[in-house]
Design a protein around this motif. Structure first.
Motif, mmCIF file in Angstrom:
data_model
loop_
_atom_site.group_PDB
_atom_site.id
_atom_site.type_symbol
_atom_site.label_atom_id
_atom_site.label_comp_id
_atom_site.label_asym_id
_atom_site.label_seq_id
_atom_site.Cartn_x
_atom_site.Cartn_y
_atom_site.Cartn_z
ATOM 1 N N ILE A 1 38.832 58.006 -18.105
ATOM 2 C CA ILE A 1 37.860 57.265 -18.908
ATOM 3 C C ILE A 1 37.503 58.099 -20.142
ATOM 4 C CG2 ILE A 1 35.529 56.295 -18.968
ATOM 5 C CD1 ILE A 1 35.794 55.706 -16.024
ATOM 6 N N THR A 2 37.694 57.505 -21.312
ATOM 7 C CA THR A 2 37.421 58.206 -22.569
ATOM 8 C C THR A 2 36.206 57.643 -23.306
ATOM 9 O OG1 THR A 2 38.953 56.729 -23.733
ATOM 10 C CG2 THR A 2 39.845 58.801 -22.866
ATOM 11 N N HIS A 3 35.839 56.389 -23.038
ATOM 12 C CA HIS A 3 34.703 55.765 -23.697
ATOM 13 C C HIS A 3 33.900 54.954 -22.680
ATOM 14 C CE1 HIS A 3 37.417 56.519 -27.105
ATOM 15 N NE2 HIS A 3 36.336 56.561 -27.857
ATOM 16 N N TRP A 4 32.584 54.942 -22.885
ATOM 17 C CA TRP A 4 31.677 54.212 -21.980
ATOM 18 C C TRP A 4 30.413 53.903 -22.785
ATOM 19 C CZ3 TRP A 4 32.648 52.643 -17.026
ATOM 20 C CH2 TRP A 4 31.594 52.248 -16.228
ATOM 21 N N ASN A 5 30.321 52.669 -23.310
ATOM 22 C CA ASN A 5 29.246 52.381 -24.264
ATOM 23 C C ASN A 5 27.914 52.122 -23.566
ATOM 24 O OD1 ASN A 5 29.800 49.787 -23.254
ATOM 25 N ND2 ASN A 5 29.233 48.815 -25.182
ATOM 26 N N PRO A 6 26.794 52.103 -24.332
ATOM 27 C CA PRO A 6 25.462 51.925 -23.727
ATOM 28 C C PRO A 6 25.321 50.657 -22.894
ATOM 29 C CG PRO A 6 25.239 52.713 -25.981
ATOM 30 C CD PRO A 6 26.696 52.436 -25.775
ATOM 31 N N TYR A 7 25.973 49.556 -23.319
ATOM 32 C CA TYR A 7 25.867 48.332 -22.520
ATOM 33 C C TYR A 7 26.541 48.504 -21.159
ATOM 34 C CZ TYR A 7 25.657 43.386 -21.375
ATOM 35 O OH TYR A 7 25.384 42.186 -20.769
ATOM 36 N N ALA A 8 27.625 49.264 -21.116
ATOM 37 C CA ALA A 8 28.263 49.567 -19.827
ATOM 38 C C ALA A 8 27.327 50.407 -18.963
ATOM 39 C CB ALA A 8 29.593 50.295 -20.045
ATOM 40 N N GLU A 9 26.609 51.343 -19.587
ATOM 41 C CA GLU A 9 25.624 52.135 -18.847
ATOM 42 C C GLU A 9 24.576 51.230 -18.211
ATOM 43 O OE1 GLU A 9 24.166 54.769 -21.914
ATOM 44 O OE2 GLU A 9 25.282 56.453 -21.075
ATOM 45 N N GLU A 10 24.079 50.264 -19.003
ATOM 46 C CA GLU A 10 23.034 49.363 -18.506
ATOM 47 C C GLU A 10 23.547 48.442 -17.407
ATOM 48 O OE1 GLU A 10 20.317 45.655 -20.220
ATOM 49 O OE2 GLU A 10 21.301 47.030 -21.608
ATOM 50 N N LEU A 11 24.720 47.874 -17.609
ATOM 51 C CA LEU A 11 25.234 46.878 -16.668
ATOM 52 C C LEU A 11 25.661 47.523 -15.350
ATOM 53 C CD1 LEU A 11 25.918 43.847 -16.378
ATOM 54 C CD2 LEU A 11 28.231 44.401 -17.094
ATOM 55 N N PHE A 12 26.385 48.643 -15.416
ATOM 56 C CA PHE A 12 26.890 49.276 -14.207
ATOM 57 C C PHE A 12 25.888 50.264 -13.600
ATOM 58 C CE2 PHE A 12 30.797 48.031 -16.424
ATOM 59 C CZ PHE A 12 31.465 47.393 -15.403
ATOM 60 N N GLY A 13 24.856 50.630 -14.373
ATOM 61 C CA GLY A 13 23.865 51.552 -13.853
ATOM 62 C C GLY A 13 24.362 52.984 -13.752
ATOM 63 N N ILE A 14 25.325 53.357 -14.625
ATOM 64 C CA ILE A 14 25.900 54.714 -14.602
ATOM 65 C C ILE A 14 25.906 55.261 -16.025
ATOM 66 C CG2 ILE A 14 27.888 56.120 -13.960
ATOM 67 C CD1 ILE A 14 28.775 53.904 -12.100
ATOM 68 N N ALA A 15 25.373 56.464 -16.226
ATOM 69 C CA ALA A 15 25.323 57.065 -17.552
ATOM 70 C C ALA A 15 26.706 57.513 -17.995
ATOM 71 C CB ALA A 15 24.364 58.257 -17.549
ATOM 72 N N ALA A 16 26.933 57.502 -19.311
ATOM 73 C CA ALA A 16 28.231 57.892 -19.859
ATOM 74 C C ALA A 16 28.573 59.337 -19.500
ATOM 75 C CB ALA A 16 28.231 57.701 -21.372
#
Length: 551
Positions: free
Chosen positions: A177-192
């Motif tokens: 995994i090279t990118h993980w945007n803020p919306y992914a953090e919010e939806l999956f509940g996992i910080a980048a």
């Protein structure tokens, strides 16, 4: 073309080399490691080339680690220098950082080594790129403009990246995994910070990995974006999310090989809930139309049956009067011997007993038939009430009548397993509501109560169930309470029963939509409250609160 990374390691063992070679965070980077354990070899290497990063064991037997740091700074002032030690105390660590060390890693935290090295490599490359840009600037002013432009481009990129209301996940060809945007953090509940650099397939996500990797395989084969709709994902907090993903190949140009994937995703949960509500509403509308037709067909014959029975009852009253007259006449005529013998032959004691029997039983039979007709008529009225078309706006409704109609409609579901105890407040005023939707909520809760009671009976907790239904006024609220003595709701599931698509029932017996739709109807369409209390093994009580004044 991938530029190799030169890593110089000062150590008297190969432990650090093995860690670097097997570190997942560095899988997508070509790492060339060179190990030295003495001062001469160290100086020779630095004289010939500049490493991208230096890893140094703090406890070198043949070379003082601080001297090694000083030598490196003599050759290359800004090359990343990272200490690795098992006994580097706080004071020595601060001294190392003051002398120019980039970072310090303890040996019991070596799982972070890959990410620290990756960060140092990226920062060093970015520094060199900036320095090369600085070399292109003709004067200080042009240099400032270049720096400002770079900062602006990076700022705009970060703003766009963080503002997109869609999941953006970058995955390399090495499955990192090279990118993980803020919306992914919010939806999956996992910080980048907890996920970038990890292996994508080892995240442990509770979704269908087979579907995800089949889509990735299709993307590789076709070299085109691949859609993946309705992917169910169970989040760590227990919430079920329906995702729509698009797997996009990551290439620098159309002729280049795929370097990785960009996964774009949207949360389809609310959309699917609305679609299911629409489907459910259409089903209810069809059932309502059918019920209205059946009610119309039943009502006409029931009406003339009732009229005829009323006629028979009234006529029988007249027949009773005629019988009394006949009895009197019979008594008068019986005194004449010949005539009395003739009448006695045809109107003897047996015939009179039969007439008396009919006179006593026929009225009861007629009353019972009329009671049945009234019961059918009541069901018909309830069907009409329940199947009333949805309104576009709230109207005053008799809540007691609405609840009572739903109880009658659902009688066939509960009459074999439970008794229903109804307590209606006669002083409850009309309530502004969407009556058809409210009927649906009450029916959903009653059906859940029936299912819970069936489970309790099968488990031997009770012999027969009891469903309690009551209405009352509580200040400015009209309240509807529906309770049961079923199995209750397990405590660990009570926080999820209003979630869309969540159900405790077996596959095929529940869609997980009933209570979610009910909650939406009460809270959003009526500005009310739907709450519950439940004790496992004892039962559950639902409370519907509707405002008496439309706000």
């Amino acid at each position: 073309m991938t530029i190799p990374v030169n890593i110089l390691i000062l150590d008297d063992s190969s432990v650090l080399v093995e860690i670097i070679e097997h570190e997942p965070a560095l899988n997508h980077i070509v790492c060339i490691t060179h190990i030295v354990d003495n001062k001469n070899d160290y100086n020779k290497y630095l004289e010939n080339q500049e490493p991208d990063v230096i890893l140094s064991d703090y406890d070198l037997p043949s070379l003082d680690s601080f001297e090694a740091l000083s030598i490196a700074r003599g050759y290359y002032a800004k090359v990343p220098f990272i200490f690795v030690s098992g006994n580097l105390c706080g004071d020595l660590e601060m001294e190392a950082l003051r002398n120019g060390a980039t970072d310090c890693i303890y040996r019991d935290c070596l799982k972070k080594l890959g990410l620290v090295v990756l960060r140092a490599i990226v920062e060093n490359r970015n520094r060199k790129m900036l320095e090369s840009l600085e070399g292109l600037a003709e004067d200080v002013t042009e240099r400032s403009l270049v720096e400002e432009r770079i900062r602006k481009i990076n700022s705009e990129y970060e703003l766009i990246f963080s503002s997109i209301v869609s999941v953006i996940i970058g995955v390399s060809c090495g499955d990192i995994i090279t990118h993980w945007n803020p919306y992914a953090e919010e939806l999956f509940g996992i910080a980048a910070g907890d996920i970038v650099g990890r292996v994508f397939s080892e995240l442990g996500f509770d979704w269908s990995w087979e579907r995800v990797y089949m889509a990735i395989a299709d993307c590789v084969v076709t070299n085109e974006p691949v859609r993946l709709d309705d992917l169910s994902f169970n989040r760590r907090d227990g919430k079920i999310i329906i995702l729509g993903l698009t797997i996009n190949p990551l290439k620098r140009s159309t002729s280049d090989d795929i370097e990785g994937f960009i996964i774009l995703g949207r949360d389809l949960t609310q959309r699917r809930l609305l679609e299911s509500q629409l489907i459910q509403a259409r089903k209810l509308e069809a059932v309502g139309q059918l019920a209205s037709g059946v009610a119309h067909e039943i009502n006409t014959p029931i009406q003339y049956i009732g009229d005829n029975l009323n006629f028979v009852r009234d006529s029988f009253l007249k027949l009773g009067v005629m019988k009394e007259v006949m009895d009197w006449c019979f008594g008068q005529i019986e005194s004449a011997s010949k005539t009395g013998n003739i009448l006695g032959k045809y109107l003897g004691d047996e015939s009179r007993e039969e007439v008396n029997f009919l006179m006593s039983e026929i009225p009861a039979a007629i009353d019972e038939a009329l009671e049945g007709v009234e019961r059918v008529a009541k069901i018909v009225r309830s069907m009409k009430q329940f199947s009333h078309p949805s309104q576009e706006e709230k109207r005053p409704a008799d809540i007691n009548r609405a609840v009572g109609s739903t109880v009658i409609i659902s009688r066939n579901e509960w009459k074999y397993v439970a008794e229903v105890e109804e307590r209606y407040d006669p002083d409850l005023p009309p309530v502004l509501c969407f009556e058809a939707e409210l009927n649906q909520v009450i029916l959903n809760i009653i059906m859940n109560a029936v299912d819970a009671i069936k489970d309790a009976v099968e488990a031997g907790l009770i012999q027969k169930g009891l469903i309690g239904i009551a209405t009352r006024r509580n200040d400015r609220w009209a309240e509807i309470e529906i309770s049961d003595n079923g199995t209750g709701i397990p405590e660990d599931l009570q926080g999820r029963i209003f979630d869309p698509f969540f159900t405790t029932k077996d596959v095929g017996k529940g869609t997980g939509q009933g209570l979610a739709i009910s909650y939406s109807i009460i809270s959003q369409k009526h500005a009310g409250f739907l709450s519950f209390s439940s004790t496992p093994g004892i039962g559950t009580k639902f409370l519907i609160q509707l405002p008496l004044e439309d706000s």
